[in-house]
Design a protein around this motif. Structure first.
Motif, PDB file in Angstrom:
ATOM      1  N   PHE A  79      32.961   2.878  39.574  1.00 40.31           N
ATOM      2  CA  PHE A  79      33.534   3.686  40.647  1.00 40.31           C
ATOM      3  C   PHE A  79      32.510   3.891  41.757  1.00 40.31           C
ATOM      4  O   PHE A  79      31.348   4.206  41.509  1.00 40.31           O
ATOM      5  CB  PHE A  79      33.974   5.039  40.108  1.00 40.31           C
ATOM      6  N   LYS A  80      32.965   3.690  42.986  1.00 33.10           N
ATOM      7  CA  LYS A  80      32.109   3.888  44.149  1.00 33.10           C
ATOM      8  C   LYS A  80      32.784   4.869  45.100  1.00 33.10           C
ATOM      9  O   LYS A  80      33.932   4.667  45.494  1.00 33.10           O
ATOM     10  CB  LYS A  80      31.861   2.560  44.872  1.00 33.10           C
ATOM     11  N   SER A  81      32.076   5.906  45.415  1.00 34.59           N
ATOM     12  CA  SER A  81      32.629   6.907  46.325  1.00 34.59           C
ATOM     13  C   SER A  81      32.759   6.323  47.729  1.00 34.59           C
ATOM     14  O   SER A  81      31.828   5.663  48.212  1.00 34.59           O
ATOM     15  CB  SER A  81      31.726   8.140  46.359  1.00 34.59           C
ATOM     16  N   PRO A  82      33.896   6.509  48.388  1.00 32.23           N
ATOM     17  CA  PRO A  82      34.036   6.003  49.761  1.00 32.23           C
ATOM     18  C   PRO A  82      33.078   6.713  50.695  1.00 32.23           C
ATOM     19  O   PRO A  82      32.774   7.897  50.520  1.00 32.23           O
ATOM     20  CB  PRO A  82      35.502   6.324  50.107  1.00 32.23           C
ATOM     21  N   ARG A  83      32.596   5.974  51.676  1.00 30.36           N
ATOM     22  CA  ARG A  83      31.645   6.575  52.613  1.00 30.36           C
ATOM     23  C   ARG A  83      32.366   7.542  53.548  1.00 30.36           C
ATOM     24  O   ARG A  83      33.572   7.441  53.766  1.00 30.36           O
ATOM     25  CB  ARG A  83      30.923   5.489  53.410  1.00 30.36           C
ATOM     26  N   LEU A  84      31.626   8.463  54.087  1.00 29.72           N
ATOM     27  CA  LEU A  84      32.173   9.446  55.013  1.00 29.72           C
ATOM     28  C   LEU A  84      32.403   8.770  56.357  1.00 29.72           C
ATOM     29  O   LEU A  84      31.450   8.423  57.064  1.00 29.72           O
ATOM     30  CB  LEU A  84      31.217  10.628  55.169  1.00 29.72           C
ATOM     31  N   THR A  85      33.652   8.534  56.688  1.00 26.68           N
ATOM     32  CA  THR A  85      33.972   7.843  57.932  1.00 26.68           C
ATOM     33  C   THR A  85      34.153   8.840  59.079  1.00 26.68           C
ATOM     34  O   THR A  85      34.298  10.050  58.864  1.00 26.68           O
ATOM     35  CB  THR A  85      35.270   7.029  57.780  1.00 26.68           C
ATOM     36  N   GLU A  86      34.175   8.304  60.282  1.00 24.73           N
ATOM     37  CA  GLU A  86      34.360   9.159  61.460  1.00 24.73           C
ATOM     38  C   GLU A  86      35.713   9.850  61.425  1.00 24.73           C
ATOM     39  O   GLU A  86      35.837  11.008  61.814  1.00 24.73           O
ATOM     40  CB  GLU A  86      34.246   8.317  62.724  1.00 24.73           C
ATOM     41  N   ARG A  87      36.720   9.142  60.915  1.00 24.25           N
ATOM     42  CA  ARG A  87      38.054   9.731  60.863  1.00 24.25           C
ATOM     43  C   ARG A  87      38.095  10.931  59.929  1.00 24.25           C
ATOM     44  O   ARG A  87      38.794  11.919  60.192  1.00 24.25           O
ATOM     45  CB  ARG A  87      39.070   8.682  60.403  1.00 24.25           C
ATOM     46  N   MET A  88      37.327  10.880  58.840  1.00 18.42           N
ATOM     47  CA  MET A  88      37.300  11.976  57.876  1.00 18.42           C
ATOM     48  C   MET A  88      36.686  13.226  58.497  1.00 18.42           C
ATOM     49  O   MET A  88      37.263  14.314  58.438  1.00 18.42           O
ATOM     50  CB  MET A  88      36.550  11.549  56.618  1.00 18.42           C
ATOM     51  N   TRP A  89      35.492  13.070  59.106  1.00 19.64           N
ATOM     52  CA  TRP A  89      34.858  14.268  59.657  1.00 19.64           C
ATOM     53  C   TRP A  89      35.589  14.763  60.900  1.00 19.64           C
ATOM     54  O   TRP A  89      35.646  15.959  61.177  1.00 19.64           O
ATOM     55  CB  TRP A  89      33.374  14.063  59.934  1.00 19.64           C
ATOM     56  N   ARG A  90      36.227  13.828  61.650  1.00 20.37           N
ATOM     57  CA  ARG A  90      36.981  14.249  62.818  1.00 20.37           C
ATOM     58  C   ARG A  90      38.197  15.085  62.401  1.00 20.37           C
ATOM     59  O   ARG A  90      38.529  16.086  63.033  1.00 20.37           O
ATOM     60  CB  ARG A  90      37.431  13.036  63.625  1.00 20.37           C
TER      61      ARG A  90
END
Length: 224
Positions: free
Chosen positions: A24-35
């Motif tokens: 399992f690999k955690s998805p990276r924090l994308t711009e869409r997530m923090w936005r």
């Protein structure tokens, strides 16, 4: 081969090993997530401290989340879909709520339901907002089946207003914190109207292509 034997052969042995936890690999924090998180936080704060009357921010938050995309243009498409759909479905459900409940002229409720639904579809198509059909129908059904008669008008108008506010907050966030792509395109408050005009035109083009694909899938041809 009997049914049980077929099921036994189809059964996956050790199915939990198909996706081992160690891989399992955690998805990276994308711009869409923090936005999205920023827009939700900002909308919540505005409704908590600037909107009078202790107004429920639920529908504003939904509109704000819909207005988030990978860039301003995508956010505009998502947000305008939600806003147009909410407006059309909300305005039309008010009279059809009464018709559905009262059943005038002896017409059964389910026929009024279908008539209102067809009108929601027709209005979205007339506005060339094919992609707004689903959110419009959702609002139509939600009001029709979950809101009491004494609250229909106020609830529906409030939902339209709050959705618009949420979408607006989301799009303003792009002007304050533009994406990398938007920076390259020169997005700012000075170029806001130009960006809106471009996004609206691309929205219309997207709906036109959507309609052409639908006609092709159903074997229909445009008549000139």
């Amino acid at each position: 081969m009997g049914p049980q034997e077929m099921l036994d052969r189809a059964e996956v042995k050790n199915k939990w090993q198909l996706t081992p936890l160690k891989d399992f690999k955690s998805p990276r924090l994308t711009e869409r997530m923090w936005r999205t998180a920023v827009v939700v936080l900002l909308t919540s704060l505005i409704y908590e401290y600037l909107i009078p009357g202790g107004r429920n921010p639920c529908f504003a938050l939904i509109g704000a989340v819909y207005g988030v995309g990978s860039r301003f243009e995508e956010g505009f498409h998502n947000g305008i879909n939600r806003l147009i759909g909410t407006f059309v479905g909300g305005i039309l459900v008010i009279p059809f709520y009464m018709l559905y409940q009262k059943q005038p002229f002896g017409i059964p409720a389910f026929l009024w339901l279908a008539a209102g639904l067809c009108l929601v579809l027709w209005c979205n198509l007339a506005l060339q907002a094919d992609s707004a059909i689903q959110p419009g129908i959702v609002v139509y059904f939600v009001v029709l089946y979950t809101v009491g008669e004494e609250r229909v008008v106020f609830y529906t108008l409030a939902r339209i207003l709050d959705t618009g506010i949420g979408v607006l907050i989301s799009l303003l966030c792009y002007l304050l914190l533009p994406s990398k792509y938007d920076k390259e395109q020169g997005l700012s408050f000075r170029t806001m109207w130009k960006a809106i005009k471009h996004a609206f035109q691309s929205y219309k083009d997207k709906n036109r292509l959507f309609r052409e694909d639908e006609q092709k899938n159903f074997g229909m041809k445009n008549k000139k």
